[in-house]
Design a protein around this motif. Structure first.
Motif, mmCIF file in Angstrom:
data_model
loop_
_atom_site.group_PDB
_atom_site.id
_atom_site.type_symbol
_atom_site.label_atom_id
_atom_site.label_comp_id
_atom_site.label_asym_id
_atom_site.label_seq_id
_atom_site.Cartn_x
_atom_site.Cartn_y
_atom_site.Cartn_z
ATOM 1 N N PHE A 126 0.842 -1.203 0.000
ATOM 2 C CA PHE A 126 0.000 0.000 0.000
ATOM 3 C C PHE A 126 0.873 1.247 0.000
ATOM 4 C CE2 PHE A 126 -2.289 3.506 1.763
ATOM 5 C CZ PHE A 126 -3.571 3.380 1.246
ATOM 6 N N ASN A 127 1.840 1.283 0.880
ATOM 7 C CA ASN A 127 2.704 2.462 0.977
ATOM 8 C C ASN A 127 3.498 2.682 -0.308
ATOM 9 O OD1 ASN A 127 1.893 3.026 3.614
ATOM 10 N ND2 ASN A 127 3.426 1.658 4.489
ATOM 11 N N LYS A 128 3.837 1.601 -1.009
ATOM 12 C CA LYS A 128 4.571 1.704 -2.265
ATOM 13 C C LYS A 128 3.729 2.380 -3.339
ATOM 14 C CE LYS A 128 6.816 -1.201 -5.781
ATOM 15 N NZ LYS A 128 7.164 -2.597 -6.167
ATOM 16 N N PHE A 129 2.420 2.073 -3.346
ATOM 17 C CA PHE A 129 1.550 2.597 -4.401
ATOM 18 C C PHE A 129 0.725 3.800 -3.941
ATOM 19 C CE2 PHE A 129 1.728 -2.001 -5.736
ATOM 20 C CZ PHE A 129 2.539 -1.780 -6.833
ATOM 21 N N LYS B 58 -3.924 3.349 -7.529
ATOM 22 C CA LYS B 58 -4.146 1.956 -7.149
ATOM 23 C C LYS B 58 -4.487 1.801 -5.674
ATOM 24 C CE LYS B 58 -2.258 -2.653 -7.945
ATOM 25 N NZ LYS B 58 -1.112 -3.462 -8.418
ATOM 26 N N THR B 59 -4.327 2.849 -4.877
ATOM 27 C CA THR B 59 -4.659 2.800 -3.460
ATOM 28 C C THR B 59 -5.642 3.916 -3.118
ATOM 29 O OG1 THR B 59 -2.838 4.256 -2.804
ATOM 30 C CG2 THR B 59 -2.378 1.886 -2.900
ATOM 31 N N THR B 60 -6.409 3.682 -2.065
ATOM 32 C CA THR B 60 -7.340 4.710 -1.607
ATOM 33 C C THR B 60 -7.676 4.494 -0.139
ATOM 34 O OG1 THR B 60 -9.513 5.740 -1.942
ATOM 35 C CG2 THR B 60 -9.359 3.369 -2.323
ATOM 36 N N THR B 61 -7.954 5.599 0.559
ATOM 37 C CA THR B 61 -8.489 5.552 1.917
ATOM 38 C C THR B 61 -9.851 6.240 1.980
ATOM 39 O OG1 THR B 61 -7.316 7.598 2.503
ATOM 40 C CG2 THR B 61 -6.185 5.505 2.975
ATOM 41 N N LYS B 62 -10.423 6.546 0.821
ATOM 42 C CA LYS B 62 -11.712 7.240 0.760
ATOM 43 C C LYS B 62 -12.853 6.240 0.942
ATOM 44 C CE LYS B 62 -10.023 10.931 -2.274
ATOM 45 N NZ LYS B 62 -10.167 11.585 -3.598
ATOM 46 N N LEU B 63 -13.700 6.510 1.910
ATOM 47 C CA LEU B 63 -14.779 5.581 2.259
ATOM 48 C C LEU B 63 -15.674 5.261 1.078
ATOM 49 C CD1 LEU B 63 -16.526 3.997 4.281
ATOM 50 C CD2 LEU B 63 -17.685 6.155 4.810
ATOM 51 N N ASN B 64 -16.186 6.293 0.406
ATOM 52 C CA ASN B 64 -17.140 6.035 -0.683
ATOM 53 C C ASN B 64 -16.495 5.263 -1.821
ATOM 54 O OD1 ASN B 64 -15.561 8.278 -1.330
ATOM 55 N ND2 ASN B 64 -17.149 9.222 -2.598
ATOM 56 N N GLN B 65 -15.222 5.535 -2.103
ATOM 57 C CA GLN B 65 -14.539 4.820 -3.175
ATOM 58 C C GLN B 65 -14.298 3.359 -2.792
ATOM 59 O OE1 GLN B 65 -10.750 6.441 -4.377
ATOM 60 N NE2 GLN B 65 -10.893 5.544 -6.412
ATOM 61 N N GLN C 251 -2.200 6.433 7.134
ATOM 62 C CA GLN C 251 -2.747 7.743 7.507
ATOM 63 C C GLN C 251 -3.685 7.654 8.712
ATOM 64 O OE1 GLN C 251 -4.470 9.426 3.873
ATOM 65 N NE2 GLN C 251 -2.948 8.281 2.678
ATOM 66 N N GLU C 252 -3.575 6.541 9.465
ATOM 67 C CA GLU C 252 -4.407 6.267 10.643
ATOM 68 C C GLU C 252 -5.907 6.322 10.302
ATOM 69 O OE1 GLU C 252 -3.390 8.133 14.296
ATOM 70 O OE2 GLU C 252 -1.245 7.855 14.020
ATOM 71 N N GLN C 253 -6.232 5.928 9.065
ATOM 72 C CA GLN C 253 -7.621 5.850 8.649
ATOM 73 C C GLN C 253 -8.250 4.547 9.133
ATOM 74 O OE1 GLN C 253 -9.339 8.320 6.904
ATOM 75 N NE2 GLN C 253 -7.480 9.484 7.393
ATOM 76 N N LEU D 44 -6.347 -1.530 -5.004
ATOM 77 C CA LEU D 44 -7.372 -1.839 -6.000
ATOM 78 C C LEU D 44 -6.825 -2.678 -7.144
ATOM 79 C CD1 LEU D 44 -9.009 1.703 -6.256
ATOM 80 C CD2 LEU D 44 -9.674 -0.206 -4.762
ATOM 81 N N ARG D 45 -7.678 -3.583 -7.655
ATOM 82 C CA ARG D 45 -7.366 -4.294 -8.874
ATOM 83 C C ARG D 45 -7.558 -3.389 -10.089
ATOM 84 N NH1 ARG D 45 -11.083 -8.646 -6.722
ATOM 85 N NH2 ARG D 45 -9.752 -10.256 -5.808
#
Length: 384
Positions: A289-292, A297-304, A371-373, A379-380
């Motif tokens: 995750f930290n790499k991308f 390819k990564t997200t911390t957004k709830l709706n997404q 991000q302490e989320q 994501l694929r």
């Protein structure tokens, strides 16, 4: 304790539509406080019934199953045989109970999905694996987690070499064999020594022995890839690995004659081998995750994340332990409490959808989350 496997988890994940109730509670194994188990359980069952009463649907069948479970409060013998946690699940066509060796939170939830996030935590870094302890004298199979070890008894698994090969009087170098000066002196080399002197015939006998074990394991595990740790004298392991077709054979054995080794000692030795692997998978996911993190390819957004989970777009989902987030799937926001029956616990919703579409789910302490989320995803592909 009752076993809980990845297969059991997926049965809960893929259970058909309908109202479902999930109950979790910590339990006491022994001592004077054991009597509090039944009291706590009774109070939680009352919460289940109250939440079911709030449902605007016909709940006659599930309600009957909850009433059946309530009878356990009077079963003193049952409460004397608990682990550190209890999980119970109700639906119209289902009532499942698991007495677990890991402490569970006190939690009651009713909705369209079983609450499975506490069990994800149980099956990940704490590990689930099997240990096969083999000698000429015995074959023992165990199911293990990071917390405990339970002996299994598959019907087809032979009890020892003699029964596996149908030999009434078995004498070979597996039991003892003489070599060199030892022959001249009449000395005996016992099981586990002098492996280099085993001849082709005896290797064939060992292979036949392991073939019988392999058939039993194949029928018992089906296609289960849970790691299998071999425990036995070291020279047997390469023969076993060549013979056994189980896909999860761990690449290091617990070396030594296991006949006089207790289940607890086997567990300690095997867990020492596999623990880095279980923790490593989760740590690798976090590293990935930290790499991308700088790309899409990564997200911390709830709706997404919720949308991606619905579409099967999540490869790896990371969840903060002991967190909840209520809302409606598809909403851009969430609320802090379950104010409407139709609202969902969105961390659990995302986990269920991710697992159902072949993704992987891990939980971490919140301070170790990206991000302490509360949740993060690799994501694929990008959801629509």
């Amino acid at each position: 304790m009752d076993s809980f496997t990845h297969h059991n988890l997926m049965q809960l994940v893929t259970h058909s539509d309908g109202v479902k109730a999930s109950l979790y509670m910590p339990t006491v194994r022994s001592g004077r406080e054991v009597q509090q188990n039944a009291v706590r359980f009774k109070n939680l069952i009352k919460q289940v019934k109250h939440k079911l009463d709030e449902q605007a649907v016909n709940i006659t069948q599930i309600d009957a199953r909850v009433d059946e479970a309530l009878k356990l409060t009077a079963n003193d013998q049952w409460w004397q045989h608990q682990g550190d946690g209890l999980a119970m699940f109700f639906a119209d066509d289902l009532m499942e109970t698991y007495r677990l060796s890991a402490e569970m939170p006190e939690l009651v939830l009713v909705g369209q999905r079983f609450q499975i996030t506490p069990l994800v935590r149980l099956l990940q870094g704490d590990g689930q694996f099997h240990v096969l302890a083999v000698s000429q004298n015995s074959v023992r199979l165990f199911r293990c987690t990071g917390y405990d070890i339970t002996e299994l008894q598959p019907a087809e698994l032979p009890s020892d070499l003699r029964s596996a090969l149908n030999i009434d009087e078995y004498t070979s170098t597996l039991q003892h064999h003489t070599a060199g000066a030892s022959r001249a002196s009449g000395g005996t080399i016992f099981h586990g020594q002098g492996a280099a002197d085993l001849d082709v015939q005896k290797n064939n006998e060992i292979s036949q022995y392991f073939q019988v074990i392999n058939r039993a394991l194949s029928n018992y595990f089906n296609d289960d890839r849970v790691p299998l740790v071999f425990a036995g004298v070291e020279y047997l392991f390469p023969i076993f690995r060549e013979t056994c077709k189980h896909k999860g054979i761990y690449d290091q054995p617990v070396a030594g004659n296991p006949d006089d080794v207790s289940a607890k000692q086997l567990h300690t030795a095997a867990w020492r081998l596999v623990e880095p692997m279980f923790l490593g998978d989760r740590e690798s996911a976090l590293t990935q995750f930290n790499k991308f993190v700088a790309n899409e390819k990564t997200t911390t957004k709830l709706n997404q994340i919720v949308s991606a989970a619905q579409e099967g777009a999540i490869e790896t989902l990371l969840l903060a332990e002991d967190e909840q987030l209520w809302g409606l799937p598809g909403d851009s926001g969430a609320v802090a409490s379950q104010e409407e029956i139709k609202k969902e616990e969105l961390l659990n919703y995302s986990a269920v959808q991710t697992l159902a579409t072949g993704g992987t789910v891990y939980t971490l302490p919140k301070h170790r989350m990206p991000q302490e989320q509360r949740l993060a995803a690799i994501l694929r592909f990008l959801p629509r």
